[in-house]
Design a protein around this motif. Structure first.
Motif, PDB file in Angstrom:
ATOM      1  N   GLN A 195       7.885  28.663   5.151  1.00 46.45           N
ATOM      2  CA  GLN A 195       8.165  30.051   5.483  1.00 46.45           C
ATOM      3  C   GLN A 195       8.889  30.796   4.374  1.00 46.45           C
ATOM      4  OE1 GLN A 195      10.228  29.892   9.204  1.00 46.45           O
ATOM      5  NE2 GLN A 195       8.431  29.299  10.377  1.00 46.45           N
ATOM      6  N   SER A 196       9.159  30.149   3.270  1.00 39.50           N
ATOM      7  CA  SER A 196       9.797  30.822   2.149  1.00 39.50           C
ATOM      8  C   SER A 196       8.732  31.426   1.242  1.00 39.50           C
ATOM      9  CB  SER A 196      10.659  29.843   1.344  1.00 39.50           C
ATOM     10  OG  SER A 196      11.187  30.464   0.204  1.00 39.50           O
ATOM     11  N   TYR A 197       8.858  32.711   0.947  1.00 36.27           N
ATOM     12  CA  TYR A 197       7.832  33.411   0.173  1.00 36.27           C
ATOM     13  C   TYR A 197       7.716  32.855  -1.235  1.00 36.27           C
ATOM     14  CZ  TYR A 197       5.253  37.238  -2.001  1.00 36.27           C
ATOM     15  OH  TYR A 197       4.307  37.971  -2.685  1.00 36.27           O
ATOM     16  N   ASN A 198       8.824  32.390  -1.800  1.00 35.07           N
ATOM     17  CA  ASN A 198       8.821  31.891  -3.172  1.00 35.07           C
ATOM     18  C   ASN A 198       8.587  30.383  -3.251  1.00 35.07           C
ATOM     19  OD1 ASN A 198       9.365  34.447  -4.311  1.00 35.07           O
ATOM     20  ND2 ASN A 198      11.545  34.223  -3.830  1.00 35.07           N
ATOM     21  N   SER A 199       8.133  29.776  -2.171  1.00 32.73           N
ATOM     22  CA  SER A 199       7.916  28.340  -2.175  1.00 32.73           C
ATOM     23  C   SER A 199       6.751  27.961  -3.079  1.00 32.73           C
ATOM     24  CB  SER A 199       7.651  27.839  -0.745  1.00 32.73           C
ATOM     25  OG  SER A 199       8.768  28.048   0.081  1.00 32.73           O
ATOM     26  N   GLN A 200       6.860  26.771  -3.654  1.00 32.22           N
ATOM     27  CA  GLN A 200       5.789  26.187  -4.450  1.00 32.22           C
ATOM     28  C   GLN A 200       5.469  24.831  -3.839  1.00 32.22           C
ATOM     29  OE1 GLN A 200       7.055  26.397  -8.709  1.00 32.22           O
ATOM     30  NE2 GLN A 200       8.700  27.632  -7.866  1.00 32.22           N
ATOM     31  N   VAL A 201       4.180  24.536  -3.684  1.00 33.42           N
ATOM     32  CA  VAL A 201       3.757  23.354  -2.939  1.00 33.42           C
ATOM     33  C   VAL A 201       2.778  22.541  -3.769  1.00 33.42           C
ATOM     34  CG1 VAL A 201       2.841  22.505  -0.746  1.00 33.42           C
ATOM     35  CG2 VAL A 201       3.999  24.709  -0.826  1.00 33.42           C
ATOM     36  N   CYS A 202       2.836  21.222  -3.624  1.00 33.95           N
ATOM     37  CA  CYS A 202       1.859  20.332  -4.242  1.00 33.95           C
ATOM     38  C   CYS A 202       1.773  19.054  -3.414  1.00 33.95           C
ATOM     39  CB  CYS A 202       2.227  20.013  -5.695  1.00 33.95           C
ATOM     40  SG  CYS A 202       3.689  18.961  -5.872  1.00 33.95           S
ATOM     41  N   PHE A 203       0.698  18.295  -3.594  1.00 33.05           N
ATOM     42  CA  PHE A 203       0.614  16.985  -2.979  1.00 33.05           C
ATOM     43  C   PHE A 203       1.534  16.025  -3.723  1.00 33.05           C
ATOM     44  CE2 PHE A 203      -3.354  18.338  -0.914  1.00 33.05           C
ATOM     45  CZ  PHE A 203      -3.183  17.758   0.337  1.00 33.05           C
ATOM     46  N   TYR A 204       2.089  15.080  -2.974  1.00 32.45           N
ATOM     47  CA  TYR A 204       3.100  14.186  -3.532  1.00 32.45           C
ATOM     48  C   TYR A 204       2.956  12.803  -2.921  1.00 32.45           C
ATOM     49  CZ  TYR A 204       7.811  12.114  -3.973  1.00 32.45           C
ATOM     50  OH  TYR A 204       8.865  11.272  -4.204  1.00 32.45           O
ATOM     51  N   GLU A 205       3.018  11.770  -3.750  1.00 34.32           N
ATOM     52  CA  GLU A 205       2.962  10.384  -3.293  1.00 34.32           C
ATOM     53  C   GLU A 205       4.328   9.741  -3.519  1.00 34.32           C
ATOM     54  OE1 GLU A 205       0.700   6.149  -4.307  1.00 34.32           O
ATOM     55  OE2 GLU A 205       0.370   7.920  -5.546  1.00 34.32           O
ATOM     56  N   GLY A 246       4.055   9.503  -7.923  1.00 31.90           N
ATOM     57  CA  GLY A 246       5.449   9.441  -7.504  1.00 31.90           C
ATOM     58  C   GLY A 246       6.404  10.246  -8.353  1.00 31.90           C
ATOM     59  N   LEU A 247       5.946  10.787  -9.480  1.00 38.02           N
ATOM     60  CA  LEU A 247       6.774  11.629 -10.331  1.00 38.02           C
ATOM     61  C   LEU A 247       6.432  13.097 -10.120  1.00 38.02           C
ATOM     62  CD1 LEU A 247       6.691   9.629 -13.705  1.00 38.02           C
ATOM     63  CD2 LEU A 247       8.339   9.463 -11.834  1.00 38.02           C
ATOM     64  N   VAL A 248       7.411  13.961 -10.347  1.00 39.33           N
ATOM     65  CA  VAL A 248       7.240  15.408 -10.197  1.00 39.33           C
ATOM     66  C   VAL A 248       7.631  16.072 -11.513  1.00 39.33           C
ATOM     67  CG1 VAL A 248       7.882  17.468  -8.888  1.00 39.33           C
ATOM     68  CG2 VAL A 248       7.747  15.259  -7.737  1.00 39.33           C
ATOM     69  N   CYS A 249       6.820  17.020 -11.951  1.00 43.63           N
ATOM     70  CA  CYS A 249       7.048  17.707 -13.230  1.00 43.63           C
ATOM     71  C   CYS A 249       7.468  19.147 -12.977  1.00 43.63           C
ATOM     72  CB  CYS A 249       5.783  17.657 -14.077  1.00 43.63           C
ATOM     73  SG  CYS A 249       5.938  18.430 -15.710  1.00 43.63           S
ATOM     74  N   PHE A 250       8.483  19.593 -13.724  1.00 44.49           N
ATOM     75  CA  PHE A 250       8.965  20.966 -13.678  1.00 44.49           C
ATOM     76  C   PHE A 250       8.997  21.516 -15.105  1.00 44.49           C
ATOM     77  CE2 PHE A 250      10.768  19.123  -9.869  1.00 44.49           C
ATOM     78  CZ  PHE A 250      10.651  20.130  -8.934  1.00 44.49           C
ATOM     79  N   SER A 251       8.831  22.811 -15.213  1.00 45.83           N
ATOM     80  CA  SER A 251       9.043  23.496 -16.487  1.00 45.83           C
ATOM     81  C   SER A 251       9.881  24.732 -16.224  1.00 45.83           C
ATOM     82  CB  SER A 251       7.709  23.882 -17.137  1.00 45.83           C
ATOM     83  OG  SER A 251       7.004  24.807 -16.329  1.00 45.83           O
ATOM     84  N   GLY A 252      10.594  25.176 -17.254  1.00 47.46           N
ATOM     85  CA  GLY A 252      11.441  26.333 -17.042  1.00 47.46           C
ATOM     86  C   GLY A 252      12.175  26.737 -18.297  1.00 47.46           C
ATOM     87  N   LEU A 253      13.122  27.619 -18.113  1.00 44.18           N
ATOM     88  CA  LEU A 253      13.883  28.173 -19.227  1.00 44.18           C
ATOM     89  C   LEU A 253      15.348  27.800 -19.092  1.00 44.18           C
ATOM     90  CD1 LEU A 253      12.309  31.752 -19.443  1.00 44.18           C
ATOM     91  CD2 LEU A 253      11.850  29.794 -20.944  1.00 44.18           C
ATOM     92  N   ASP A 254      15.868  27.172 -20.139  1.00 48.35           N
ATOM     93  CA  ASP A 254      17.294  26.930 -20.267  1.00 48.35           C
ATOM     94  C   ASP A 254      17.827  28.015 -21.199  1.00 48.35           C
ATOM     95  OD1 ASP A 254      19.832  25.972 -20.389  1.00 48.35           O
ATOM     96  OD2 ASP A 254      19.365  24.240 -21.644  1.00 48.35           O
ATOM     97  N   PRO A 289       0.822  -1.213   0.000  1.00 49.57           N
ATOM     98  CA  PRO A 289       0.000   0.000   0.000  1.00 49.57           C
ATOM     99  C   PRO A 289       0.853   1.258   0.000  1.00 49.57           C
ATOM    100  CG  PRO A 289      -0.797  -1.603   1.617  1.00 49.57           C
ATOM    101  CD  PRO A 289       0.514  -2.112   1.122  1.00 49.57           C
ATOM    102  N   SER A 290       0.281   2.322  -0.539  1.00 50.41           N
ATOM    103  CA  SER A 290       0.996   3.591  -0.612  1.00 50.41           C
ATOM    104  C   SER A 290       1.301   4.134   0.773  1.00 50.41           C
ATOM    105  CB  SER A 290       0.160   4.612  -1.400  1.00 50.41           C
ATOM    106  OG  SER A 290       0.729   5.900  -1.329  1.00 50.41           O
ATOM    107  N   HIS A 291       2.418   4.845   0.877  1.00 46.99           N
ATOM    108  CA  HIS A 291       2.799   5.483   2.140  1.00 46.99           C
ATOM    109  C   HIS A 291       1.743   6.474   2.598  1.00 46.99           C
ATOM    110  CE1 HIS A 291       5.203   7.590   5.144  1.00 46.99           C
ATOM    111  NE2 HIS A 291       4.933   8.722   4.519  1.00 46.99           N
ATOM    112  N   GLY A 292       1.050   7.085   1.668  1.00 46.21           N
ATOM    113  CA  GLY A 292       0.052   8.083   2.008  1.00 46.21           C
ATOM    114  C   GLY A 292       0.429   9.441   1.462  1.00 46.21           C
TER     115      GLY A 292
END
Length: 438
Positions: free
Chosen positions: A420-430, A191-199, A142-145
């Protein structure tokens, strides 16, 4: 006091030891997780009882564990409702004789964030925890939660912390394995995390597994501009898709594009027939993507199976200041937002979409004491996201997080240095070790 010695045979570097004090912190109507700095020389007794009278030093209520974690750093003082049981002496010769399949079964049930430490026990365990047979066992348990993943940059260095809701504890995940782009968090799934950005000047998208420290860059889109993205993982099919919604670039409308990991390509789909989006917040529920739109008024729904957009004429509640779409389980779609004028007379409410009548039905309101503590100013910015009928509110100015369980109708606080970081980004994660980069 129990001391856990760790060998350096796994090849990873040593980290400074940390102390975790386990105690009981009573709190009215909520759970408040106090945070201590990793690597400090000691910790203060910050419980309300400790400030009023003598310190709680009962052996049945507190225990100190000294560890040398590998890869992940514990960041908080964790509280539990029941007393910690005394350690049981384990015979080394018995554990050394365990069959490998039984050992895989046991290790697969260890919380994912603890596995980093087990790698330093011996060479055999370090080898097992990276073997495909162990990953197969791990995929069957079972998943950790649900967890909260917080990502931010400190002096241009990516930082990531994960708050485990089952363990009520923060863990630090090293994120130096990613390339040095100017990227931001898109979201997480399976279980995967997606990012986008500029190279430099090129828009790129990458997908990674924070636990295995593996990642891959996706190929360029047909219209490779900065877009709104959403990732969906199909664990049974061992594949994932990334949806780039329709957008306006310059004087032209960009079509919807969908990346399929099976063919490693972006496919062009229908352009969304909406003129004016209400917000950039999206929700994926029951194989459908939902966005708020003002013209036409209501919701735009994208069907992933057909690649077509549909309009849902669900009118927004009156005096809605800012709305967030949140996906729930079993086809449930929620709308979260503030009601009132731009003054102190405001409240936070939660609605659920009635798919039959195509109307929003109010199901809950945030209690005033929580609303005042979360948003002290009427125009203060907040974020909202959800998963599995859990809705999380974050206020960066206050450095607080508030969790609402739709099924239990329960509110609880989440506080910690990672919020407490103003520039933080948050999401749910398994967290999952078996989630490879398909």
């Amino acid at each position: 006091m129990v001391e856990i010695a760790e060998s350096s045979e796994s090849g990873s570097g040593l980290l400074n030891s940390t102390q975790v004090k386990i105690g009981s912190l009573p709190e009215e109507d909520s759970i408040h997780w106090q945070v201590s700095s990793f690597g400090s020389s000691g910790s203060r007794n910050t419980s309300p009882l400790g400030r009023i009278g003598s310190r709680n030093t009962s052996p049945s209520r507190q225990k100190v564990v000294k560890t040398k974690p590998r890869g992940l750093d514990e960041e908080t003082v964790t509280t539990f409702a029941k007393a910690v049981q005394p350690d049981v002496q384990m015979e080394d010769n018995i554990w050394a004789m365990l069959p490998e399949d039984l050992l895989n079964e046991i290790l697969a049930r260890v919380p994912p964030f603890m596995i980093f430490r087990l790698r330093s026990v011996c060479k055999r365990w370090n080898s097992i925890l990276q073997d495909h047979s162990f990953l197969k066992f791990h995929s069957q348990v079972p998943s950790h939660g649900p967890c909260l993943l917080t990502f931010w940059k400190n002096s241009q260095t990516p930082q990531c912390s994960v708050f485990s809701l089952p363990l009520k504890q923060w863990f630090r995940i090293p994120f130096t394995f990613l390339p040095q782009w100017a990227f931001w968090l898109v979201g997480s799934s399976g279980g995967l995390v997606c990012f986008s950005g500029l190279d430099v000047l090129t828009f790129k998208t990458l997908v990674c597994n924070p636990l295995t420290q593996t990642w891959r860059t996706l190929p360029s889109m047909h219209y490779n501009q900065q877009r709104q993205l959403l990732m969906v993982v199909d664990r049974k099919d061992r594949s994932f898709k990334v949806i780039a919604t329709s957008d306006i670039y310059g004087d032209r409308s960009l079509p919807t594009e969908v990346y399929d990991s099976k063919i490693d390509k972006w496919l062009l789909h229908q352009t969304m027939p909406a003129v004016n989006l209400c917000s950039s917040k999206m929700a994926f529920c029951d194989s459908r993507l939902y966005l708020e739109t003002l013209s036409p008024l209501g919701l735009m729904m994208y069907r992933l199976d057909t690649g077509q957009w549909e309009h849902i004429p669900a009118k927004f509640p009156r005096s809605l200041l800012d709305g967030y779409l949140v996906a729930g389980t079993h086809k449930r779609l929620f709308l979260v937002g503030r009601i009132g004028l731009y003054s102190t007379l405001q409240s936070m409410r939660i609605w659920e979409l009635d798919h039959t009548k195509v109307v929003w039905v109010e199901i809950s309101r945030m209690p005033p004491r929580y609303f005042r503590a979360l948003l002290r100013l009427s125009a203060e910015r907040f974020e909202c996201f959800g998963q599995d009928n859990l809705i999380c509110f974050t206020s960066w100015n206050q450095g607080k997080g508030l969790l609402y369980d739709v099924d239990k109708k329960a509110w609880s606080w989440i506080a910690g240095c990672a919020l407490q970081s103003y520039n933080s980004q948050v999401c749910f994660y398994e967290p999952r070790f078996d989630a490879s980069i398909y």
